[in-house]
Design a protein around this motif. Structure first.
Motif: not given
Length: 207
Positions: A1-18
């Motif tokens: 689930p999305l929370n304070f701790d998982t936001v950076p990981t989500l953003m890193a994963d999204l940044a890898k996508s075109d």
């Protein structure tokens, strides 16, 4: 689930996508905007040199006659948000062109949601909820409320909000939020502490 701790990981994963939907989700997270505001954004709304995104009130959820006097929603852009938009902007971009282009105009909400779910999220609106909780945790509730464009229910705060949107304070808040979301892209900013962000009750005291 999305929370304070998982936001950076989500953003890193999204940044890898075109995928354009992934780019739109990054803007949603970085600005805590509603998905429709990101999906339907046009290049003419962005002033990148001045780090500002101005959304007409007609495109906001609170766009009825009662809120017409509030004017457009002005959103400060953090360093990661500017980097994202700068990379996306075509050299021949026109003011009315959608930033996040889909098959039939702008990208769809369903496509954004599909990408988010593939990365462990559940609802696009969840990014706004996490931002609100983060602001409350940092005691930046008032600046957070303005950033979320929430309608102020308290009569005193409502009267104050007609002439003040805490834009300068929100610049600091979003800079700190951007550094949290994208640690590797963090830039040197003024130290943001609870005392740096003037809260509404403190601001009223010096009126």
């Amino acid at each position: 689930p999305l929370n304070f701790d998982t936001v950076p990981t989500l953003m890193a994963d999204l940044a890898k996508s075109d995928l354009m939907g992934a780019k739109a989700l990054q803007l949603v997270v970085l600005t805590a905007c509603r998905s429709d505001n990101a999906r339907q954004a046009t290049w003419g709304e962005f002033d990148l040199p001045n780090a500002l995104w101005t959304v007409p009130r007609a495109r906001m959820k609170s766009r009825d006659k009662k809120n017409a006097e509030r004017g457009p929603w002005e959103c400060p852009l953090s360093a990661p948000a500017i980097a994202l938009l700068t990379a996306l902007r075509p050299a021949d971009a026109r003011p009315d062109d959608f930033v996040f282009v889909g098959r039939n105009g702008c990208i769809s909400h369903d496509r954004m949601l599909k990408i988010l779910k593939a990365n462990g999220g559940q609802h696009v609106h969840g990014a706004r909820s996490v931002f609100k909780k983060w602001c409350d945790r940092q005691r930046w509730r008032d600046a957070g409320q303005f950033q979320l464009d929430h309608i102020v229910k308290d009569q005193t705060e409502a009267a104050y909000s007609q002439t003040e949107t805490l834009l300068d304070q929100r610049k600091l808040v979003l800079a700190a939020w951007g550094s949290h979301c994208v640690p590797s892209g963090a830039v040197a900013v003024a130290d943001v502490t609870n005392d740096n962000v003037v809260r509404l009750d403190q601001a009223r005291a010096v009126q």
